[in-house]
Design a protein around this motif. Structure first.
Motif, PDB file in Angstrom:
ATOM      1  N   HIS A  47       0.836  -1.208   0.000  1.00  0.00           N
ATOM      2  CA  HIS A  47       0.000   0.000   0.000  1.00  0.00           C
ATOM      3  C   HIS A  47       0.868   1.254   0.000  1.00  0.00           C
ATOM      4  N   VAL A  48       1.882   1.285   0.850  1.00  0.00           N
ATOM      5  CA  VAL A  48       2.747   2.461   0.938  1.00  0.00           C
ATOM      6  C   VAL A  48       3.518   2.677  -0.368  1.00  0.00           C
ATOM      7  N   ALA A  49       3.944   1.609  -1.005  1.00  0.00           N
ATOM      8  CA  ALA A  49       4.644   1.748  -2.294  1.00  0.00           C
ATOM      9  C   ALA A  49       3.715   2.354  -3.347  1.00  0.00           C
ATOM     10  N   THR A  50       2.482   1.897  -3.385  1.00  0.00           N
ATOM     11  CA  THR A  50       1.508   2.433  -4.342  1.00  0.00           C
ATOM     12  C   THR A  50       1.195   3.895  -4.031  1.00  0.00           C
ATOM     13  N   LEU A  51       0.993   4.187  -2.761  1.00  0.00           N
ATOM     14  CA  LEU A  51       0.722   5.565  -2.341  1.00  0.00           C
ATOM     15  C   LEU A  51       1.885   6.483  -2.707  1.00  0.00           C
ATOM     16  N   THR A  52       3.104   6.040  -2.441  1.00  0.00           N
ATOM     17  CA  THR A  52       4.281   6.858  -2.729  1.00  0.00           C
ATOM     18  C   THR A  52       4.427   7.089  -4.229  1.00  0.00           C
ATOM     19  N   VAL A  84       7.809   6.245   5.239  1.00  0.00           N
ATOM     20  CA  VAL A  84       8.063   5.657   6.558  1.00  0.00           C
ATOM     21  C   VAL A  84       6.978   6.083   7.551  1.00  0.00           C
ATOM     22  N   SER A  85       6.617   7.361   7.533  1.00  0.00           N
ATOM     23  CA  SER A  85       5.580   7.835   8.456  1.00  0.00           C
ATOM     24  C   SER A  85       4.236   7.186   8.144  1.00  0.00           C
ATOM     25  N   HIS A  86       3.954   6.986   6.870  1.00  0.00           N
ATOM     26  CA  HIS A  86       2.683   6.386   6.468  1.00  0.00           C
ATOM     27  C   HIS A  86       2.623   4.924   6.933  1.00  0.00           C
ATOM     28  N   TYR A  87       3.691   4.210   6.709  1.00  0.00           N
ATOM     29  CA  TYR A  87       3.761   2.809   7.141  1.00  0.00           C
ATOM     30  C   TYR A  87       3.578   2.710   8.660  1.00  0.00           C
ATOM     31  N   ALA A  88       4.252   3.582   9.392  1.00  0.00           N
ATOM     32  CA  ALA A  88       4.224   3.516  10.856  1.00  0.00           C
ATOM     33  C   ALA A  88       2.810   3.634  11.412  1.00  0.00           C
ATOM     34  N   ILE A  89       1.996   4.518  10.856  1.00  0.00           N
ATOM     35  CA  ILE A  89       0.639   4.695  11.384  1.00  0.00           C
ATOM     36  C   ILE A  89      -0.313   3.651  10.822  1.00  0.00           C
ATOM     37  N   ASP A  90      -0.107   3.230   9.574  1.00  0.00           N
ATOM     38  CA  ASP A  90      -1.028   2.282   8.962  1.00  0.00           C
ATOM     39  C   ASP A  90      -0.872   0.861   9.491  1.00  0.00           C
ATOM     40  N   ARG A  91       0.142   0.603  10.264  1.00  0.00           N
ATOM     41  CA  ARG A  91       0.256  -0.705  10.911  1.00  0.00           C
ATOM     42  C   ARG A  91      -0.695  -0.792  12.092  1.00  0.00           C
ATOM     43  N   ASN A  94      -0.128  -2.418  15.487  1.00  0.00           N
ATOM     44  CA  ASN A  94       1.232  -2.928  15.375  1.00  0.00           C
ATOM     45  C   ASN A  94       2.203  -1.828  14.963  1.00  0.00           C
ATOM     46  N   GLY A  95       1.744  -0.584  15.009  1.00  0.00           N
ATOM     47  CA  GLY A  95       2.562   0.566  14.637  1.00  0.00           C
ATOM     48  C   GLY A  95       2.569   1.602  15.751  1.00  0.00           C
ATOM     49  N   VAL A  96       2.496   2.873  15.376  1.00  0.00           N
ATOM     50  CA  VAL A  96       2.578   3.942  16.370  1.00  0.00           C
ATOM     51  C   VAL A  96       1.222   4.422  16.878  1.00  0.00           C
ATOM     52  N   MET A  97       0.124   3.947  16.297  1.00  0.00           N
ATOM     53  CA  MET A  97      -1.198   4.412  16.722  1.00  0.00           C
ATOM     54  C   MET A  97      -1.439   4.232  18.228  1.00  0.00           C
ATOM     55  N   PRO A  98      -1.144   3.081  18.840  1.00  0.00           N
ATOM     56  CA  PRO A  98      -1.362   2.948  20.283  1.00  0.00           C
ATOM     57  C   PRO A  98      -0.537   3.949  21.093  1.00  0.00           C
ATOM     58  N   VAL A  99       0.670   4.221  20.649  1.00  0.00           N
ATOM     59  CA  VAL A  99       1.533   5.189  21.350  1.00  0.00           C
ATOM     60  C   VAL A  99       0.902   6.576  21.276  1.00  0.00           C
ATOM     61  N   LEU A 100       0.419   6.947  20.106  1.00  0.00           N
ATOM     62  CA  LEU A 100      -0.237   8.252  19.960  1.00  0.00           C
ATOM     63  C   LEU A 100      -1.487   8.342  20.822  1.00  0.00           C
ATOM     64  N   CYS A 101      -2.242   7.274  20.867  1.00  0.00           N
ATOM     65  CA  CYS A 101      -3.468   7.288  21.662  1.00  0.00           C
ATOM     66  C   CYS A 101      -3.179   7.411  23.148  1.00  0.00           C
ATOM     67  N   ARG A 102      -2.120   6.774  23.611  1.00  0.00           N
ATOM     68  CA  ARG A 102      -1.734   6.950  25.016  1.00  0.00           C
ATOM     69  C   ARG A 102      -1.340   8.403  25.275  1.00  0.00           C
ATOM     70  N   ALA A 103      -0.636   9.005  24.312  1.00  0.00           N
ATOM     71  CA  ALA A 103      -0.245  10.411  24.463  1.00  0.00           C
ATOM     72  C   ALA A 103      -1.478  11.314  24.478  1.00  0.00           C
ATOM     73  N   ALA A 119     -10.413   6.705  14.864  1.00  0.00           N
ATOM     74  CA  ALA A 119      -9.153   6.151  14.361  1.00  0.00           C
ATOM     75  C   ALA A 119      -8.854   6.669  12.960  1.00  0.00           C
ATOM     76  N   ALA A 120      -9.883   6.741  12.133  1.00  0.00           N
ATOM     77  CA  ALA A 120      -9.675   7.241  10.761  1.00  0.00           C
ATOM     78  C   ALA A 120      -9.240   8.697  10.770  1.00  0.00           C
ATOM     79  N   HIS A 121      -9.809   9.498  11.651  1.00  0.00           N
ATOM     80  CA  HIS A 121      -9.423  10.917  11.727  1.00  0.00           C
ATOM     81  C   HIS A 121      -7.995  11.076  12.247  1.00  0.00           C
ATOM     82  N   LEU A 122      -7.633  10.295  13.256  1.00  0.00           N
ATOM     83  CA  LEU A 122      -6.254  10.344  13.759  1.00  0.00           C
ATOM     84  C   LEU A 122      -5.275   9.916  12.666  1.00  0.00           C
ATOM     85  N   ASP A 123      -5.619   8.871  11.944  1.00  0.00           N
ATOM     86  CA  ASP A 123      -4.793   8.375  10.842  1.00  0.00           C
ATOM     87  C   ASP A 123      -4.581   9.467   9.799  1.00  0.00           C
TER      88      ASP A 123
END
Length: 142
Positions: A47-52, A84-91, A94-103, A119-123
């Motif tokens: 997905h990230v390759a196609t998006l990029t 890299v940023s796109h991949y990190a959130i789209d996981r 298994n990515g950075v979304m839980p960390v952001l939500c804790r913050a 979740a979609a809005h945060l993404d």
């Protein structure tokens, strides 16, 4: 860098992001990219390759249409940072979304991710912020 150059690069990246994130993404990638394991990682990377590639096409089109020459190395670097940023959130979990939500708990938004659209809005907010950072990298002075 001028504000106009930055804005033009941002507009191309944002348009490419919207097309790449919604139109170019396959249903399978959307379903699997956040899952744990190799299948999730592979779906997200595809997905990230196609998006990029979509963002690169929009950026190249804008450059050709306006005659604004962009530094290829800066463009490659910016698109790599964005990928890299796109991949990190789209996981997702298994990515950075839980960390952001804790913050977000500090701002009273700890349950926001669990709402119907939270979740979609945060993404998307994450992606758009990184489009701005990417634009600054690409539009910067050589």
């Amino acid at each position: 860098m001028t504000l106009g150059r930055l804005g033009g690069v941002y507009a191309a990246l944002h348009a490419g992001h919207m097309v790449g994130d919604y139109w170019a993404q396959t249903a399978r990638a959307a379903e699997v990219k956040g899952k744990p394991g190799r299948d999730g990682r592979r779906a997200c990377a595809t997905h990230v390759a196609t998006l990029t590639a979509t963002q690169a096409a929009f950026l190249a089109g804008a450059s050709l249409a306006t005659g604004e020459q962009l530094n290829v190395r800066r463009a490659v670097l910016g698109l790599a940072v964005n990928a890299v940023s796109h991949y990190a959130i789209d996981r997702r979990d298994n990515g950075v979304m839980p960390v952001l939500c804790r913050a977000l708990r500090r701002f009273g938004k700890d349950d926001y991710m669990r709402t119907a659209t939270g979740a979609a809005h945060l993404d998307q907010a994450w992606h758009i912020a990184w489009c701005a950072i990417t634009a600054a990298i690409i539009a910067g002075k050589d």
